[in-house]
Design a protein around this motif. Sequence first.
Motif, short mmCIF file in Angstrom:
data_model
loop_
_atom_site.label_atom_id
_atom_site.label_comp_id
_atom_site.label_asym_id
_atom_site.label_seq_id
_atom_site.Cartn_x
_atom_site.Cartn_y
_atom_site.Cartn_z
N THR A 67 -95.44 -66.61 -48.46
CA THR A 67 -94.84 -67.44 -47.47
C THR A 67 -95.26 -67.25 -45.89
OG1 THR A 67 -92.86 -67.16 -48.87
CG2 THR A 67 -92.30 -67.90 -46.75
N TYR A 210 -100.92 -56.38 -53.53
CA TYR A 210 -101.45 -55.40 -52.65
C TYR A 210 -101.63 -54.05 -53.36
CZ TYR A 210 -100.33 -58.59 -48.85
OH TYR A 210 -100.04 -59.68 -48.18
N ARG A 222 -96.72 -52.90 -38.94
CA ARG A 222 -95.58 -53.03 -38.31
C ARG A 222 -94.83 -52.11 -37.66
NH1 ARG A 222 -92.70 -57.27 -40.92
NH2 ARG A 222 -94.22 -58.81 -41.64
N1 LIG Z 1 -100.68 -59.07 -45.05
C1 LIG Z 1 -99.32 -58.85 -44.84
N2 LIG Z 1 -99.45 -58.24 -43.59
C2 LIG Z 1 -98.24 -58.28 -42.81
N3 LIG Z 1 -96.77 -58.46 -43.42
C3 LIG Z 1 -97.09 -59.14 -44.59
C4 LIG Z 1 -98.26 -59.13 -45.27
N4 LIG Z 1 -98.12 -59.93 -46.45
C5 LIG Z 1 -96.68 -60.00 -46.43
N5 LIG Z 1 -96.12 -59.39 -45.66
C6 LIG Z 1 -94.65 -59.14 -45.19
O1 LIG Z 1 -93.97 -59.19 -46.43
C7 LIG Z 1 -92.76 -59.83 -46.44
C8 LIG Z 1 -92.82 -60.80 -47.77
O2 LIG Z 1 -93.91 -61.41 -47.85
P1 LIG Z 1 -93.72 -63.15 -48.10
O3 LIG Z 1 -94.85 -63.95 -47.76
O4 LIG Z 1 -92.37 -63.41 -48.20
O5 LIG Z 1 -94.01 -62.92 -49.84
P2 LIG Z 1 -93.83 -63.92 -50.78
O6 LIG Z 1 -93.65 -65.27 -50.31
O7 LIG Z 1 -95.31 -63.94 -51.50
O8 LIG Z 1 -93.01 -63.53 -51.78
C9 LIG Z 1 -92.72 -60.65 -45.33
O9 LIG Z 1 -91.80 -59.93 -44.45
C10 LIG Z 1 -94.10 -60.58 -44.86
O10 LIG Z 1 -94.08 -60.45 -43.31
#
Ligand SMILES: Nc1ncnc2c1ncn2[C@@H]1O[C@H](COP(=O)(O)OP(=O)(O)O)[C@@H](O)[C@H]1O
Length: 415
Positions: A67, A210, A222
């Motif tokens: 996302t 990851y 972060r």
């Molecule tokens: N590579 C990244 N760098 C920084 N933050 C990340 C990264 N990947 C995921 N996040 C953070 O992790 C959280 C979950 O990610 P998300 O995109 O919602 O995962 P998914 O949609 O695959 O379930 C979010 O708050 C996002 O900002």
Amino acid sequence: MGIFDESKQKRKQLIKNRNILQTTYIPDQLPHRENEIRNIVEIITPSLYKNKPSNILVTGKTGTGKTAVLNYIGKELKKEDPKEENCSFIYVNCEIVDNPYGILFNISNQIIIDQNRIPPTGWSLDRVYDTMISYIDKENKVFIIVLDEIDRILQKNGDDIFYFLTTMNEILKQSKISIIGVTNNAKFTELLSTKIKSRLGEEKVIFSPYNAEQLQNILRGRAELAFDTEIIGDGVISRCAAISAQDSGDARKALDLLRVSAEIAERNGDTSVTEAHVIAARNKIEIDAVIEVIRTITVQSKIVLRSIIELHEKKDIITTGNVYSIYKENCDILSANLLKEKRVADLISELDMLGIIHARVKSFGRNGRTREIELNINKDIIDFVKKDELFEPLQKHKSKKQTTLWKEQEDNKKV
DNA sequence: TGTCCACTGGAAACGGTGGACG
DNA sequence: CGTCCACCGTTTCCAGTGGACA
Ligand SMILES: Nc1ncnc2c1ncn2[C@@H]1O[C@H](COP(=O)(O)OP(=O)(O)O)[C@@H](O)[C@H]1O
């Protein structure tokens, strides 16, 4: 001295910038997703020249950044084409709206901004579909439509809507749409008919979980924005990363862990975040999540859960039929309306999917084939369920039964 | 070896709710 | 108003099915 001073002093703000750690925040940098971003960008670049990009299916476990990456790409796409002359980016989360009307409604109203918006309910699907097409075609550009958690729709409504969306291009004369489906179910495509499978999955992008090291980098990035870094104790970030990496490499969990750790430290009035806070945070998150789930299930599900708990406490084997007979008694006492066996069986499956119970189908030979159920929550949470005010009549009833029993025994003694 | 139990899992249908529209 | 339509939670129907036991 004001009466709040001590408390204020104690509650020293450890978190400098709170919303950075919130799940809604979209970071400007997404380390370790460079390849995925490049892949997707390459596929959708034609949209900047008004050509239809291939549809994409994005798969990967939760918290792998799907996302975040897509929203980031959407933002960047808008920078390339600020007036949206050639392409528009549309995002729909199918977990929030999971019925066909809702999805078309959602997409359409990101396109139609004048007074002819589609009402949230009331029209026939055909009408929604037709107006949608005419508005899309009028715009004369490419629409990239992201359907996040796309498996939800399929589960509940079948693949009709995908047929709708993927055949739309054959009707459109000027505009084109391109679908990006996002799912955390690796087997999603297996559930689709072959035709739709090949249409939705023209291109595939896979997000792998990851590892601990990558999670550490993400957390560091972060943390720098959210805290004064010196307040984060040694090993806190690596601990958060390690825990989350072990358990499916979920960046969201890792971030939650860090945020809750800091919140706990803050509330305790501590001046720094330590590994102990992380451990506490892990427990808190786990418990809060379960309690939140239980709070939001329906009354009927609660009665079913309660019935399972009763069997669990009697140490009986818990099967569907078993649960149903207790459920029936409970409904009677609570004067709730009584559902049929099939529905209760379905509610049991739902509780299983929520992770509150563990139910698997087992054959007992001559004694039939049914689900064997185990409770998957601890004592405290069981008590939390039992304390629900919904069950008050039940408590009274049970204690009455006990006191009468006790009385009878007393009476017997006397005789 | 086949029987048969107690369901499962899938699908279709139902009834109630509520908005649009003529 | 009544009619049409979609959605939701539920009921009804039904064709399987794993394995203990005869
Ligand atoms: N590579 C990244 N760098 C920084 N933050 C990340 C990264 N990947 C995921 N996040 C953070 O992790 C959280 C979950 O990610 P998300 O995109 O919602 O995962 P998914 O949609 O695959 O379930 C979010 O708050 C996002 O900002």
